[in-house]
Scaffold this motif. Structure first.
Motif, PDB file in Angstrom:
ATOM      1  N   ILE A 310     -63.975  -4.633 -24.230  1.00 40.88           N
ATOM      2  CA  ILE A 310     -63.687  -4.980 -22.838  1.00 40.88           C
ATOM      3  C   ILE A 310     -62.556  -4.117 -22.288  1.00 40.88           C
ATOM      4  N   ILE A 311     -61.499  -3.954 -23.075  1.00 44.05           N
ATOM      5  CA  ILE A 311     -60.361  -3.131 -22.642  1.00 44.05           C
ATOM      6  C   ILE A 311     -60.794  -1.688 -22.419  1.00 44.05           C
ATOM      7  N   GLY A 312     -61.739  -1.233 -23.240  1.00 42.39           N
ATOM      8  CA  GLY A 312     -62.210   0.147 -23.130  1.00 42.39           C
ATOM      9  C   GLY A 312     -63.108   0.400 -21.935  1.00 42.39           C
ATOM     10  N   LEU A 313     -63.531  -0.666 -21.251  1.00 39.12           N
ATOM     11  CA  LEU A 313     -64.409  -0.478 -20.091  1.00 39.12           C
ATOM     12  C   LEU A 313     -63.704   0.263 -18.962  1.00 39.12           C
ATOM     13  N   THR A 314     -62.430  -0.052 -18.748  1.00 38.60           N
ATOM     14  CA  THR A 314     -61.683   0.578 -17.663  1.00 38.60           C
ATOM     15  C   THR A 314     -60.188   0.387 -17.884  1.00 38.60           C
ATOM     16  N   ASP A 315     -59.400   1.329 -17.365  1.00 40.88           N
ATOM     17  CA  ASP A 315     -57.947   1.195 -17.411  1.00 40.88           C
ATOM     18  C   ASP A 315     -57.412   0.463 -16.183  1.00 40.88           C
ATOM     19  N   ASN A 316     -58.294   0.179 -15.250  1.00 39.03           N
ATOM     20  CA  ASN A 316     -57.904  -0.482 -14.017  1.00 39.03           C
ATOM     21  C   ASN A 316     -57.863  -2.002 -14.249  1.00 39.03           C
ATOM     22  N   GLY A 317     -56.666  -2.566 -14.308  1.00 40.45           N
ATOM     23  CA  GLY A 317     -56.520  -3.991 -14.589  1.00 40.45           C
ATOM     24  C   GLY A 317     -57.143  -4.868 -13.523  1.00 40.45           C
ATOM     25  N   VAL A 318     -57.081  -4.443 -12.264  1.00 39.18           N
ATOM     26  CA  VAL A 318     -57.644  -5.230 -11.164  1.00 39.18           C
ATOM     27  C   VAL A 318     -59.161  -5.308 -11.291  1.00 39.18           C
ATOM     28  N   LEU A 319     -59.785  -4.159 -11.556  1.00 44.20           N
ATOM     29  CA  LEU A 319     -61.239  -4.131 -11.712  1.00 44.20           C
ATOM     30  C   LEU A 319     -61.670  -4.987 -12.895  1.00 44.20           C
ATOM     31  N   LEU A 320     -60.928  -4.882 -13.982  1.00 45.42           N
ATOM     32  CA  LEU A 320     -61.289  -5.653 -15.166  1.00 45.42           C
ATOM     33  C   LEU A 320     -61.104  -7.147 -14.921  1.00 45.42           C
ATOM     34  N   LEU A 321     -60.076  -7.518 -14.156  1.00 49.70           N
ATOM     35  CA  LEU A 321     -59.873  -8.925 -13.825  1.00 49.70           C
ATOM     36  C   LEU A 321     -61.060  -9.452 -13.025  1.00 49.70           C
ATOM     37  N   MET A 345     -61.802 -17.708 -24.821  1.00 54.05           N
ATOM     38  CA  MET A 345     -60.366 -17.424 -24.910  1.00 54.05           C
ATOM     39  C   MET A 345     -59.970 -16.563 -26.106  1.00 54.05           C
ATOM     40  N   PRO A 346     -60.593 -16.720 -27.291  1.00 57.07           N
ATOM     41  CA  PRO A 346     -60.230 -15.811 -28.379  1.00 57.07           C
ATOM     42  C   PRO A 346     -60.462 -14.342 -28.029  1.00 57.07           C
ATOM     43  N   VAL A 347     -61.426 -14.081 -27.128  1.00 55.13           N
ATOM     44  CA  VAL A 347     -61.688 -12.706 -26.693  1.00 55.13           C
ATOM     45  C   VAL A 347     -60.743 -12.306 -25.567  1.00 55.13           C
ATOM     46  N   LEU A 348     -60.475 -13.246 -24.644  1.00 55.96           N
ATOM     47  CA  LEU A 348     -59.706 -12.922 -23.448  1.00 55.96           C
ATOM     48  C   LEU A 348     -58.203 -12.856 -23.695  1.00 55.96           C
ATOM     49  N   ILE A 349     -57.709 -13.549 -24.714  1.00 57.23           N
ATOM     50  CA  ILE A 349     -56.258 -13.520 -24.975  1.00 57.23           C
ATOM     51  C   ILE A 349     -55.758 -12.103 -25.237  1.00 57.23           C
ATOM     52  N   PRO A 350     -56.405 -11.303 -26.112  1.00 56.53           N
ATOM     53  CA  PRO A 350     -55.938  -9.910 -26.285  1.00 56.53           C
ATOM     54  C   PRO A 350     -56.032  -9.084 -25.009  1.00 56.53           C
ATOM     55  N   VAL A 351     -57.063  -9.328 -24.202  1.00 54.35           N
ATOM     56  CA  VAL A 351     -57.203  -8.612 -22.932  1.00 54.35           C
ATOM     57  C   VAL A 351     -56.054  -8.985 -21.993  1.00 54.35           C
ATOM     58  N   MET A 352     -55.757 -10.265 -21.923  1.00 55.35           N
ATOM     59  CA  MET A 352     -54.656 -10.754 -21.089  1.00 55.35           C
ATOM     60  C   MET A 352     -53.332 -10.144 -21.525  1.00 55.35           C
ATOM     61  N   GLN A 353     -53.112 -10.067 -22.821  1.00 56.23           N
ATOM     62  CA  GLN A 353     -51.861  -9.494 -23.338  1.00 56.23           C
ATOM     63  C   GLN A 353     -51.792  -7.990 -23.102  1.00 56.23           C
ATOM     64  N   HIS A 354     -52.928  -7.307 -23.207  1.00 61.89           N
ATOM     65  CA  HIS A 354     -52.946  -5.854 -23.005  1.00 61.89           C
ATOM     66  C   HIS A 354     -52.552  -5.491 -21.581  1.00 61.89           C
ATOM     67  N   PHE A 355     -53.072  -6.212 -20.603  1.00 57.32           N
ATOM     68  CA  PHE A 355     -52.768  -5.916 -19.200  1.00 57.32           C
ATOM     69  C   PHE A 355     -51.558  -6.700 -18.682  1.00 57.32           C
ATOM     70  N   GLU A 356     -50.933  -7.478 -19.581  1.00 62.20           N
ATOM     71  CA  GLU A 356     -49.719  -8.219 -19.254  1.00 62.20           C
ATOM     72  C   GLU A 356     -49.916  -9.173 -18.076  1.00 62.20           C
ATOM     73  N   TRP A 357     -51.065  -9.826 -18.063  1.00 60.41           N
ATOM     74  CA  TRP A 357     -51.302 -10.852 -17.053  1.00 60.41           C
ATOM     75  C   TRP A 357     -50.501 -12.091 -17.426  1.00 60.41           C
ATOM     76  N   ASN A 358     -49.901 -12.740 -16.446  1.00 60.75           N
ATOM     77  CA  ASN A 358     -49.159 -13.968 -16.706  1.00 60.75           C
ATOM     78  C   ASN A 358     -50.112 -15.041 -17.228  1.00 60.75           C
ATOM     79  N   PRO A 359     -49.861 -15.625 -18.401  1.00 59.57           N
ATOM     80  CA  PRO A 359     -50.825 -16.577 -18.975  1.00 59.57           C
ATOM     81  C   PRO A 359     -51.000 -17.844 -18.147  1.00 59.57           C
ATOM     82  N   VAL A 360     -49.946 -18.290 -17.459  1.00 59.11           N
ATOM     83  CA  VAL A 360     -50.074 -19.479 -16.622  1.00 59.11           C
ATOM     84  C   VAL A 360     -50.962 -19.173 -15.411  1.00 59.11           C
ATOM     85  N   TRP A 361     -50.683 -18.069 -14.750  1.00 55.89           N
ATOM     86  CA  TRP A 361     -51.494 -17.642 -13.603  1.00 55.89           C
ATOM     87  C   TRP A 361     -52.942 -17.396 -14.013  1.00 55.89           C
ATOM     88  N   PHE A 362     -53.147 -16.736 -15.143  1.00 60.53           N
ATOM     89  CA  PHE A 362     -54.494 -16.445 -15.631  1.00 60.53           C
ATOM     90  C   PHE A 362     -55.242 -17.740 -15.951  1.00 60.53           C
TER      91      PHE A 362
END
Length: 433
Positions: A310-321, A345-362
């Motif tokens: 998933i992370i490799g799909l794009t470097d654009n965090g907005v598009l990936l979100l 969530m086991p898949v999305l947690i590393p993605v969230m951490q990679h793009f530094e999305w706030n976990p509460v907001w996410f």
């Protein structure tokens, strides 16, 4: 094929063949263990299922389920409807406004969309039908409004999210869900009022409310209105933890039903305990059997591989979100909130951490997405409840459902673009975000 692909294909195959989600997760996890580890490792199944549910915060889930059932049986919804109707008065779209407001307040007691939808639909649907509202519209509006229960605290889904995502403060999640939940309710109200005015649907008083003043109906509704204040006030003051808040809510609801509204008997309470146990048992079974899938996926590296892809799909965090939100929306149309969290969530947690999305907001964004799924066919658990009460087919609500999906989608977009809508309150209250 690699073992993790075997596990994913097995899970998809079981789901397509009609195997319940809980057992699909367990069987797919077992396939992964046999294919990638060793048949001897099947001896860990018992430990994994136990470890999945042996968590103190999970106690809150059956208790909040019981709270919702108690308030539903106690006649609280009817009193809230009478107060809202007396406050708003007969006007175009008046009952639509009442339905949305009552659903939001009930959501602050039960934390469960289907329970909220059932309680409000039983009271509101006959009145809305008598006032000229089409049943498909009424059923869809109540189902959509009840989905805000997943956002407005206390929320069963947010409790689970706080357990699945390490380090997230449940109190911060509860606070973060309040304004997005209100925003979602307002977003639903706008098209409902416009449509009601266009077709001339006139609000008429609910049976018995026409003879009551605002003061009288407020006095009757006060115990219900005080419930969210008690829960959130106790959490804010530190008087009790979220799990203890669930106990307080059950005790308060019991007192209201037995001694204030007097519509709850000890026999009713006994029946509700059994009903809550059955519903909670289903929830806990899903969580327990999902532990097998989670353990196998972790040991095989399945979740890590999917996250890297998933992370490799794009470097654009907005598009990936946006892509993640669309994926969760589709999942919400097919699965319940608990299954989505446990699977994704086991898949999305590393993605969230990679793009530094706030976990509460996410977490709030995920909850809003899942809320939309609760009234979007083909599954639409809230809509199934309201259409059953209205005695109509689910297909009749499709057009109205799409209208409200767009409305709540706009609210979701606002929270995504302006994270402060969710994060402002928990930051002011000093919670860790």
């Amino acid at each position: 094929m690699t073992p993790d692909i075997w596990m994913i294909l097995a899970f998809a195959g079981f789901l397509i063949s009609g195997v319940p989600v809980a057992f699909s997760l367990a069987l797919a996890g077992s396939v992964g263990i046999v294919a990638g580890l060793s048949p001897d490792m099947l001896a860990t199944l018992g430990t994994n299922t136990y470890n999945s549910i042996a968590k103190y915060p999970l106690i809150a889930i059956p208790l909040f389920i019981l709270t919702g059932l108690i308030f539903e049986r106690s006649g609280v919804a009817l009193r809230l409807v009478r107060f809202a109707q007396a406050l708003i008065g007969p006007r175009h779209g008046g009952l639509a406004l009442v339905a949305v407001l009552v659903c939001m307040i009930m959501g602050g007691m039960s934390g469960s969309g289907p329970a909220d939808a059932a309680a409000v639909a039983m009271v509101m649907l006959p009145s809305m039908t008598k006032a000229g509202y089409p049943k498909p519209f009424s059923a869809t509006l109540i189902a959509a409004s009840a989905s805000t229960a997943i956002l407005i605290p206390p929320s069963v889904a947010l409790i689970l999210y706080s357990i699945v995502v390490p380090g997230v403060d449940l109190r911060a999640l509860f606070a973060a869900g309040l304004f997005p939940g209100i925003l979602a309710g307002l977003a639903l109200l706008v098209p409902a009022m416009i449509v009601a005015k266009r077709f001339g649907w006139e609000g008429t008083p609910v049976a018995g409310a026409e003879t009551l003043t605002v003061r009288a109906t407020f006095r009757q509704a006060l115990p219900a209105l005080f419930a969210p204040v008690l829960i959130l006030g106790g959490l804010r003051s530190g008087l009790f933890t979220p799990t203890e808040a669930a106990v307080v809510a059950v005790a308060y609801g019991t007192i209201v039903g037995l001694f204030l509204t007097k519509e709850l008997s000890l026999r009713d309470l006994w029946e509700l305990l059994g009903e809550a146990a059955i519903i909670s048992g289903v929830v806990m079974l899903i969580i327990a059997l999902a532990g097998i899938f989670a353990w196998a996926g972790t040991m095989l590296g399945t979740f890590r591989h999917l996250a890297e892809w998933i992370i490799g799909l794009t470097d654009n965090g907005v598009l990936l979100l946006v892509l993640v939100m669309l994926a969760v929306l589709v999942a919400g149309m097919l699965l319940d909130a608990i299954s989505i969290y446990l699977i994704m969530m086991p898949v999305l947690i590393p993605v969230m951490q990679h793009f530094e999305w706030n976990p509460v907001w996410f977490g709030i964004l995920l909850a809003m997405n899942i809320a939309i799924g609760q009234f979007t066919p083909p599954v639409a658990v809230n809509l199934m409840v309201t259409t059953e009460v209205a005695k109509i087919r689910l297909e009749e609500t499709l057009g109205w459902a799409l209208l409200f999906v767009v409305a709540m989608g706009c609210a979701l977009a606002l929270v995504a673009i302006f994270p402060s809508i969710a994060l402002w309150l928990p930051s002011v209250l000093g919670y860790n975000i």
